[in-house]
Design an enzyme around this catalytic site. Structure first.
Site, PDB file in Angstrom:
ATOM      1  N   LYS A  87       0.860  -1.194   0.000  1.00  0.00           N
ATOM      2  CA  LYS A  87       0.000   0.000   0.000  1.00  0.00           C
ATOM      3  C   LYS A  87       0.882   1.225   0.000  1.00  0.00           C
ATOM      4  CE  LYS A  87      -4.488   0.867   0.347  1.00  0.00           C
ATOM      5  NZ  LYS A  87      -5.567  -0.090   0.061  1.00  0.00           N
TER       6      LYS A  87
HETATM    7  N1  GLU Z   1      -7.100   0.332  -3.076  1.00  0.00           N
HETATM    8  C1  GLU Z   1      -7.923  -0.795  -3.345  1.00  0.00           C
HETATM    9  C2  GLU Z   1      -7.999  -1.713  -2.125  1.00  0.00           C
HETATM   10  O1  GLU Z   1      -7.851  -1.279  -1.017  1.00  0.00           O
HETATM   11  C3  GLU Z   1      -7.550  -1.500  -4.624  1.00  0.00           C
HETATM   12  C4  GLU Z   1      -6.205  -2.151  -4.656  1.00  0.00           C
HETATM   13  C5  GLU Z   1      -5.818  -2.696  -6.017  1.00  0.00           C
HETATM   14  O2  GLU Z   1      -6.617  -2.689  -6.925  1.00  0.00           O
HETATM   15  O3  GLU Z   1      -4.662  -3.118  -6.124  1.00  0.00           O
HETATM   16  O4  GLU Z   1      -8.300  -2.866  -2.227  1.00  0.00           O
END
Ligand code: GLU
Length: 476
Positions: A107
């Site tokens: 993240k």
């Molecule tokens: N930010 C989104 C999540 O928390 C999507 C992550 C992604 O598509 O890699 O799942």
């Protein structure tokens, strides 16, 4: 009032992890290896804007590399910090394992209020951030693939992917370095709506199991259920829109940053969304009562509560007063570990974040595969399928003529049956399948073990088990 001691977001995720791990038989030491975050990179960079240099702080955290690339969004918000990105990266590991997308968890975040900047300034900042990450393989199609999160969207993803491509001019897979891109920059149909669509599919699957519905003290189907949604951003908006327009649910409350709307007869989601776009918030929206204190509506009577905003909104200070018998966590970490315990004791059923909001990363996975295969889904087989269907339809037409008045084809059968699936339909079908299977894997653990009281613990058990198998296969 004495301050209530709440653990940090990362500690909260760890507590939930520990609860599940204590019910498992993991080899010594592996539990800790899985729980801890592998690495967090902090970058501070300067961008010249409006005649002076502005310094920004950004993070990219890699929680687990048991599978690569690692995957997870990049958040733009002033409150972004290391603890938060680490918690979110850990959730990505478990989420990907639960829905079987072949990724580790990661993240990122940038401390910024995007509303304070012009588009061209945001582009400069984003490209510079992407440069810093790409240079360290923290954006890379085979190692680390970012996606949108709060405060970012298709536009930012297109800039990031383009930045990577500029730095890696001979990488034929450059487009697979970032997901959540617009269609014209290598994106996939249905990615923007994916997380909200996933919430809808998750609820549909939950309501296919009367035993589970009963555990929440509810009965019947989604039709007519009263829903309160917190946050009408991309996820909350799509979830509320689909549930009200396609499943007959009634959105009775909408909570936003400037208060909440409540109307027991139902609120039209699309018109509130348009109101927010025009006026910046929900205040003065005509067809519902507005209360300045959004928290009151969070605690109001309803059948389903969808927290789709920030982490920690249901915590020790309000958990006892939450009336919803069913909560589906569209946001990441909206319920703290302490609140989770209170709600569990009250019998509230929680469909946990790592499952509920996995629609985003699932469709990101499809986008990544599309980018790597360099071909749109359905392109090869669509017309061939249509031709085969045509054969059946012409046979049925022959039968229709032969049987005369005794039988005829349903009027729209022919058009519906003849139409081969396009990319959007295939994406939805893949997402639906993923949400159903993942629910069933959690449910199996929930129902088969007496020591597993809730879906969250079941979800962690399924995820941790898969991650541990993957580590063991590597010889760890
Ligand atoms: N930010 C989104 C999540 O928390 C999507 C992550 C992604 O598509 O890699 O799942």
């Amino acid at each position: 009032m004495t301050a209530i001691k709440e653990p940090s977001f990362r500690e909260s995720v760890d507590l939930m992890f520990n609860r599940a791990a204590s019910l498992m038989d993991l080899p010594p030491g592996l539990e800790e290896k899985i729980r801890v975050c592998n690495a967090t990179y902090t970058v501070r960079f300067g961008v010249r804007l409006r005649g002076e240099i502005h310094t920004f702080t950004g993070y990219r955290s890699v929680h687990s590399e048991h599978m690569e690339p690692v995957k997870g969004g990049i958040r733009y918000a002033l409150a972004v910090n290391q603890d938060e990105v680490e918690a979110l990266a850990a959730l990505m590991t478990y989420k990907c394992a639960l829905v079987e997308t072949p990724f580790g968890g990661s993240k990122g975040g940038l401390c910024i209020d995007p509303r304070q900047y012009e588009e061209h300034e945001l582009e400069q900042i984003t490209r510079r951030f992407a440069y810093e990450l790409a240079k360290r393989d923290l954006i890379n199609p085979s190692q680390n693939v970012p996606a949108p999160d709060m405060g970012t969207g298709e536009r930012e993803m297109a800039w990031m992917a383009d930045q990577y491509a500029r730095m890696n001019t001979t990488d034929i897979n450059a487009r697979a370095s970032v997901t959540g891109k617009p269609l014209n920059a290598g994106g996939i149909s249905g990615r923007v709506e994916a997380t909200g669509r996933g919430i809808q599919y998750a609820l549909r699957e939950f309501f296919r199991h009367p035993e589970d519905v009963q555990k929440a003290g509810l009965s019947g189907k989604l039709d007519g259920k009263r829903i309160i949604v917190q946050g009408l951003g991309n996820v909350g908006y799509h979830a509320a829109k689909f549930l009200s327009e396609e499943d007959g649910s009634r959105i009775v409350g909408i909570i936003e940053w400037d208060g909440a709307l409540y109307n027991p007869d139902g609120i039209d989601v699309e018109s509130v969304r348009q109101w927010i776009v025009k006026h910046g918030g929900v205040s003065n929206y005509p067809d519902a009562t507005h209360s300045a204190e959004g928290g009151e509506v969070l605690e109001a009577e309803c059948d389903i509560l969808i927290p789709a905003a920030l982490e920690g909104v249901i915590n020790l200070s309000n958990a006892e007063r939450i009336k919803a018998p069913l909560i589906i966590e569209a946001a990441n970490g909206p319920v703290t570990a302490g609140a989770d315990e209170i709600l569990r004791k009250k019998g509230t059923v929680i469909i946990p974040d790592m499952y509920a909001n996995a629609g985003g990363v699932t469709v990101s996975y499809f986008e990544w595969v599309k980018n790597l295969s360099h071909i749109r889904f359905g392109r090869m087989q669509r017309r061939q399928e249509e031709a085969r269907h045509e054969l059946i339809v012409s046979e049925l037409e022959r039968l229709d003529r032969y049987l005369g008045d005794a039988w005829s084809m349903t009027p729209d059968f022919k058009t519906k049956y003849l139409k081969g699936a396009d990319e959007l339909e295939l994406v939805r079908s893949g997402l639906d399948d993923t949400m159903r299977i993942a629910y069933q894997s959690m449910r199996e653990v929930w129902h088969s073990r007496d020591d597993v009281e809730d879906l969250r613990t079941a979800a962690y058990i399924v995820a941790i088990d898969r991650v541990s198998k993957s580590y063991r296969a590597k010889g760890l």
